[in-house]
Design a protein around this motif. Sequence first.
Motif, PDB file in Angstrom:
ATOM      1  N   ALA A  36       0.834  -1.209   0.000  1.00  0.00           N
ATOM      2  CA  ALA A  36       0.000   0.000   0.000  1.00  0.00           C
ATOM      3  C   ALA A  36       0.867   1.259   0.000  1.00  0.00           C
ATOM      4  N   GLU A  37       1.952   1.259   0.785  1.00  0.00           N
ATOM      5  CA  GLU A  37       2.830   2.424   0.835  1.00  0.00           C
ATOM      6  C   GLU A  37       3.563   2.625  -0.493  1.00  0.00           C
ATOM      7  N   VAL A  38       4.019   1.520  -1.099  1.00  0.00           N
ATOM      8  CA  VAL A  38       4.696   1.617  -2.392  1.00  0.00           C
ATOM      9  C   VAL A  38       3.735   2.148  -3.454  1.00  0.00           C
ATOM     10  N   ASP A  39       2.509   1.639  -3.472  1.00  0.00           N
ATOM     11  CA  ASP A  39       1.509   2.117  -4.427  1.00  0.00           C
ATOM     12  C   ASP A  39       1.273   3.617  -4.246  1.00  0.00           C
ATOM     13  N   ARG A  40       1.125   4.037  -3.007  1.00  0.00           N
ATOM     14  CA  ARG A  40       0.859   5.454  -2.718  1.00  0.00           C
ATOM     15  C   ARG A  40       2.032   6.331  -3.145  1.00  0.00           C
ATOM     16  N   LEU A  41       3.232   5.926  -2.793  1.00  0.00           N
ATOM     17  CA  LEU A  41       4.415   6.706  -3.144  1.00  0.00           C
ATOM     18  C   LEU A  41       4.637   6.725  -4.658  1.00  0.00           C
ATOM     19  N   ALA A  42       4.506   5.565  -5.299  1.00  0.00           N
ATOM     20  CA  ALA A  42       4.690   5.499  -6.754  1.00  0.00           C
ATOM     21  C   ALA A  42       3.663   6.368  -7.475  1.00  0.00           C
ATOM     22  N   SER A  43       2.427   6.359  -7.019  1.00  0.00           N
ATOM     23  CA  SER A  43       1.385   7.179  -7.646  1.00  0.00           C
ATOM     24  C   SER A  43       1.696   8.665  -7.511  1.00  0.00           C
ATOM     25  N   ALA A  44       2.129   9.077  -6.333  1.00  0.00           N
ATOM     26  CA  ALA A  44       2.439  10.489  -6.099  1.00  0.00           C
ATOM     27  C   ALA A  44       3.634  10.942  -6.928  1.00  0.00           C
ATOM     28  N   VAL A  45       4.674  10.124  -6.960  1.00  0.00           N
ATOM     29  CA  VAL A  45       5.870  10.495  -7.721  1.00  0.00           C
ATOM     30  C   VAL A  45       5.573  10.474  -9.214  1.00  0.00           C
ATOM     31  N   LEU A  46       4.793   9.502  -9.673  1.00  0.00           N
ATOM     32  CA  LEU A  46       4.416   9.457 -11.086  1.00  0.00           C
ATOM     33  C   LEU A  46       3.639  10.707 -11.473  1.00  0.00           C
ATOM     34  N   TRP A  47       2.699  11.133 -10.649  1.00  0.00           N
ATOM     35  CA  TRP A  47       1.932  12.352 -10.932  1.00  0.00           C
ATOM     36  C   TRP A  47       2.872  13.549 -11.035  1.00  0.00           C
ATOM     37  N   CYS A  48       3.813  13.657 -10.102  1.00  0.00           N
ATOM     38  CA  CYS A  48       4.774  14.775 -10.145  1.00  0.00           C
ATOM     39  C   CYS A  48       5.606  14.726 -11.423  1.00  0.00           C
ATOM     40  N   ALA A  49       6.060  13.542 -11.797  1.00  0.00           N
ATOM     41  CA  ALA A  49       6.893  13.413 -12.998  1.00  0.00           C
ATOM     42  C   ALA A  49       6.118  13.766 -14.259  1.00  0.00           C
ATOM     43  N   VAL A  50       4.906  13.245 -14.383  1.00  0.00           N
ATOM     44  CA  VAL A  50       4.109  13.461 -15.592  1.00  0.00           C
ATOM     45  C   VAL A  50       3.726  14.933 -15.746  1.00  0.00           C
ATOM     46  N   THR A  51       3.451  15.614 -14.650  1.00  0.00           N
ATOM     47  CA  THR A  51       3.016  17.006 -14.731  1.00  0.00           C
ATOM     48  C   THR A  51       4.172  17.993 -14.818  1.00  0.00           C
ATOM     49  N   ASP A  52       5.392  17.534 -14.621  1.00  0.00           N
ATOM     50  CA  ASP A  52       6.566  18.405 -14.752  1.00  0.00           C
ATOM     51  C   ASP A  52       7.090  18.283 -16.179  1.00  0.00           C
ATOM     52  N   PRO A  53       7.015  19.350 -16.985  1.00  0.00           N
ATOM     53  CA  PRO A  53       7.408  19.245 -18.386  1.00  0.00           C
ATOM     54  C   PRO A  53       8.894  18.947 -18.601  1.00  0.00           C
ATOM     55  N   GLU A  54       9.708  19.091 -17.569  1.00  0.00           N
ATOM     56  CA  GLU A  54      11.137  18.814 -17.715  1.00  0.00           C
ATOM     57  C   GLU A  54      11.528  17.413 -17.265  1.00  0.00           C
ATOM     58  N   SER A  55      10.587  16.664 -16.694  1.00  0.00           N
ATOM     59  CA  SER A  55      10.898  15.297 -16.264  1.00  0.00           C
ATOM     60  C   SER A  55      11.142  14.407 -17.468  1.00  0.00           C
ATOM     61  N   LEU A  56      12.152  13.566 -17.370  1.00  0.00           N
ATOM     62  CA  LEU A  56      12.484  12.648 -18.460  1.00  0.00           C
ATOM     63  C   LEU A  56      11.789  11.308 -18.311  1.00  0.00           C
ATOM     64  N   GLY A  57      11.598  10.858 -17.072  1.00  0.00           N
ATOM     65  CA  GLY A  57      10.967   9.567 -16.891  1.00  0.00           C
ATOM     66  C   GLY A  57      11.038   9.099 -15.462  1.00  0.00           C
ATOM     67  N   LEU A  58      10.411   7.949 -15.225  1.00  0.00           N
ATOM     68  CA  LEU A  58      10.345   7.344 -13.902  1.00  0.00           C
ATOM     69  C   LEU A  58      10.367   5.835 -14.064  1.00  0.00           C
ATOM     70  N   VAL A  59      11.141   5.170 -13.227  1.00  0.00           N
ATOM     71  CA  VAL A  59      11.168   3.709 -13.250  1.00  0.00           C
ATOM     72  C   VAL A  59      11.043   3.187 -11.831  1.00  0.00           C
ATOM     73  N   LEU A  60      10.248   2.149 -11.664  1.00  0.00           N
ATOM     74  CA  LEU A  60      10.172   1.406 -10.419  1.00  0.00           C
ATOM     75  C   LEU A  60      10.574  -0.008 -10.791  1.00  0.00           C
ATOM     76  N   SER A  91       8.138   7.174 -19.530  1.00  0.00           N
ATOM     77  CA  SER A  91       9.181   7.956 -20.186  1.00  0.00           C
ATOM     78  C   SER A  91       8.542   8.969 -21.115  1.00  0.00           C
ATOM     79  N   ARG A  92       9.171  10.107 -21.199  1.00  0.00           N
ATOM     80  CA  ARG A  92       8.711  11.144 -22.106  1.00  0.00           C
ATOM     81  C   ARG A  92       9.417  10.889 -23.438  1.00  0.00           C
ATOM     82  N   ALA A  93       8.668  10.383 -24.404  1.00  0.00           N
ATOM     83  CA  ALA A  93       9.253  10.021 -25.691  1.00  0.00           C
ATOM     84  C   ALA A  93       9.716  11.263 -26.451  1.00  0.00           C
TER      85      ALA A  93
END
Length: 110
Positions: A36-60, A91-93
Motif C-alpha cells: 500500500a505504501e509503495v503504491d501510494r508513493l509510486a502514484s504520487a511520484v508518477l503524478w509529479c513526474a508526468v506534470t513536470d514538463p522537464e521530467s524525463l521519466g520514472l522507473v520502479l 518515459s517522455r518520448a
Amino acid sequence: MSVKLWLNEDVDTVLTVRSSSGVDVFEFDLDGLGRAEVDRLASAVLWCAVTDPESLGLVLDSRLPDTTSSWEAYFVERAAPPRWTPELLWSRADEVRSSLNVPSQSWFAS
C-alpha cells in the motif's frame, strides 16, 4: 543530498537527489515499505513526474540498485532500454508523447 519523507507516523522513505550529466536524479528507497505504501508513493511520484514538463521519466524496478546505471543511461544518455520489464516505466518520448508501461505482475509476491 538526502530528504526523508514520512508517509505516516510509522512509515518513512529516504529520497536521494544527485546530478548526472546535468540532469537531477531522484531516488526513493522503498525497502521495508508495504504494498500500500509503495503504491501510494509510486502514484504520487508518477503524478509529479508526468506534470513536470522537464521530467524525463520514472522507473520502479525491483532489481534496483543493481540496475541503476542501465536506467540512468536510458533516461539521461538516451541509450537503449534494458532488456527486462520493470514494474513501472514512464518515459517522455518527445515533447508531445509519453508512454507508461505497468506490467500485470506486482512488484511484491502475492
